[in-house]
Motif scaffolding. Structure first.
Motif, PDB file in Angstrom:
ATOM      1  N   ARG A  24       0.863  -1.178   0.000  1.00 23.71           N
ATOM      2  CA  ARG A  24       0.000   0.000   0.000  1.00 23.71           C
ATOM      3  C   ARG A  24       0.896   1.223   0.000  1.00 23.71           C
ATOM      4  NH1 ARG A  24      -2.870  -3.575   3.292  1.00 23.71           N
ATOM      5  NH2 ARG A  24      -5.057  -3.870   2.719  1.00 23.71           N
ATOM      6  N   ASP A  74       3.297  -2.230  11.477  1.00 20.82           N
ATOM      7  CA  ASP A  74       2.350  -3.301  11.802  1.00 20.82           C
ATOM      8  C   ASP A  74       2.418  -4.356  10.701  1.00 20.82           C
ATOM      9  OD1 ASP A  74       0.269  -4.336  13.524  1.00 20.82           O
ATOM     10  OD2 ASP A  74      -1.155  -3.856  11.938  1.00 20.82           O
ATOM     11  N   LYS A  80      -6.590  -1.298  10.406  1.00 20.67           N
ATOM     12  CA  LYS A  80      -6.765  -0.222   9.417  1.00 20.67           C
ATOM     13  C   LYS A  80      -7.640   0.858  10.016  1.00 20.67           C
ATOM     14  CE  LYS A  80      -4.661  -2.411   6.000  1.00 20.67           C
ATOM     15  NZ  LYS A  80      -4.145  -3.485   6.870  1.00 20.67           N
ATOM     16  N   GLU A  86      -1.288   4.573   5.278  1.00 23.88           N
ATOM     17  CA  GLU A  86      -0.342   3.467   5.397  1.00 23.88           C
ATOM     18  C   GLU A  86       0.551   3.398   4.169  1.00 23.88           C
ATOM     19  OE1 GLU A  86      -0.372  -1.431   5.410  1.00 23.88           O
ATOM     20  OE2 GLU A  86      -2.180  -0.334   6.004  1.00 23.88           O
ATOM     21  N   ARG A  87       1.793   3.110   4.412  1.00 22.69           N
ATOM     22  CA  ARG A  87       2.747   2.814   3.346  1.00 22.69           C
ATOM     23  C   ARG A  87       3.451   1.510   3.687  1.00 22.69           C
ATOM     24  NH1 ARG A  87       5.885   8.438   1.531  1.00 22.69           N
ATOM     25  NH2 ARG A  87       4.145   9.284   0.255  1.00 22.69           N
ATOM     26  N   ASP A  89       2.793  -1.318   5.361  1.00 24.11           N
ATOM     27  CA  ASP A  89       2.743  -1.757   6.756  1.00 24.11           C
ATOM     28  C   ASP A  89       3.226  -0.723   7.752  1.00 24.11           C
ATOM     29  OD1 ASP A  89       1.619  -4.256   6.185  1.00 24.11           O
ATOM     30  OD2 ASP A  89       3.569  -5.153   5.814  1.00 24.11           O
ATOM     31  N   ILE A  91       2.143   2.670   9.492  1.00 22.14           N
ATOM     32  CA  ILE A  91       0.941   3.468   9.702  1.00 22.14           C
ATOM     33  C   ILE A  91       1.332   4.793  10.327  1.00 22.14           C
ATOM     34  CG2 ILE A  91      -1.302   3.552  10.854  1.00 22.14           C
ATOM     35  CD1 ILE A  91      -1.235   0.470  10.858  1.00 22.14           C
ATOM     36  N   TYR A 102      -5.460   1.215  18.460  1.00 26.59           N
ATOM     37  CA  TYR A 102      -4.674   0.062  18.010  1.00 26.59           C
ATOM     38  C   TYR A 102      -4.714  -1.039  19.070  1.00 26.59           C
ATOM     39  CZ  TYR A 102      -0.608  -2.664  16.451  1.00 26.59           C
ATOM     40  OH  TYR A 102       0.214  -3.677  16.042  1.00 26.59           O
TER      41      TYR A 102
END
Length: 212
Positions: A24, A74, A80, A86-87, A89, A91, A102
């Motif tokens: 992502r 993560d 999510k 997110e990039r 994994d 956050i 979380y």
């Protein structure tokens, strides 16, 4: 059966069992907008999700509180939130309210969450932040392995064990003198439709956290 065909079958089995990574990449605007700077000491925090029935480790996450921002690694996680970009994994936007959500997401009637924090220098924290951002998306079942690899590259943590088991990282952080906190919750195991996502949008230095 030929050897090459056997390799293909085994490869497919591994991908099916472990799951491929899910890349992502949030936009620069989203990441910049979500950036959160904490006034807490610079640190590394390991989160371990532990089964209540047998104490087995189910998941690991690593939060880095650096001078530039606080972010969560993560790996292969399911956590999510629409206000937390997110990039691969990592956050962003991990305000106190985001950290609390979380933990609440993972703690339930079948799992506890162990939170362990080790203070580090600002330089080490920035190095760790760069490492989690450069690691890339992590395949399923590789959360502890990816975190142990990252830790072993960070000054002061080169003795981190290479492991697939979250509990081994928990014991490592304990041996390093981490400050620990246990989170317990009796919410139902299937929390997909029961946990309300709070408003975690940042406005200046304030976090809007409306859980109602």
């Amino acid at each position: 059966m030929t050897f090459s065909r056997l390799l293909v079958i085994l490869s497919l089995f591994v991908l099916t069992a472990c799951g491929a990574a899910e890349p992502r990449w949030a936009s620069e605007a989203e990441v910049s907008r979500a950036r959160y700077v904490s006034n807490e000491p610079t640190s590394l925090t390991l989160f371990t999700v532990v089964g209540k029935r047998n104490g087995s480790g189910a998941h690991s996450g690593l939060m880095v509180n650096a001078p530039s921002q606080r972010a969560m690694f993560d790996p292969a996680g399911t956590f999510k939130h629409p206000h937390l970009p997110e990039r691969n994994d990592v956050i962003f936007g991990m305000s106190d309210a985001a950290v609390a959500f979380y933990v609440d997401y993972h703690a339930r009637e079948t799992f506890n969450v162990i939170e362990q924090t080790i203070e580090v220098s600002p330089q080490v924290a920035e190095f760790a932040l760069a490492r989690i951002q450069s690691y890339g998306a992590v395949p399923k079942a590789q959360c502890a392995r990816s975190i142990s690899s990252i830790l072993a590259s960070i000054p002061g943590f080169q003795d981190a064990p290479s492991t697939m088991f979250p509990n081994k990282l928990t014991r490592y952080f304990e041996a390093k003198g981490a400050t620990s906190r246990l989170h317990m919750d009796d919410s139902p195991d299937d929390n997909s439709g029961l946990i309300q996502a709070p408003d975690l949008r940042l406005r200046g230095d304030l976090t809007v956290a409306l859980a109602e």
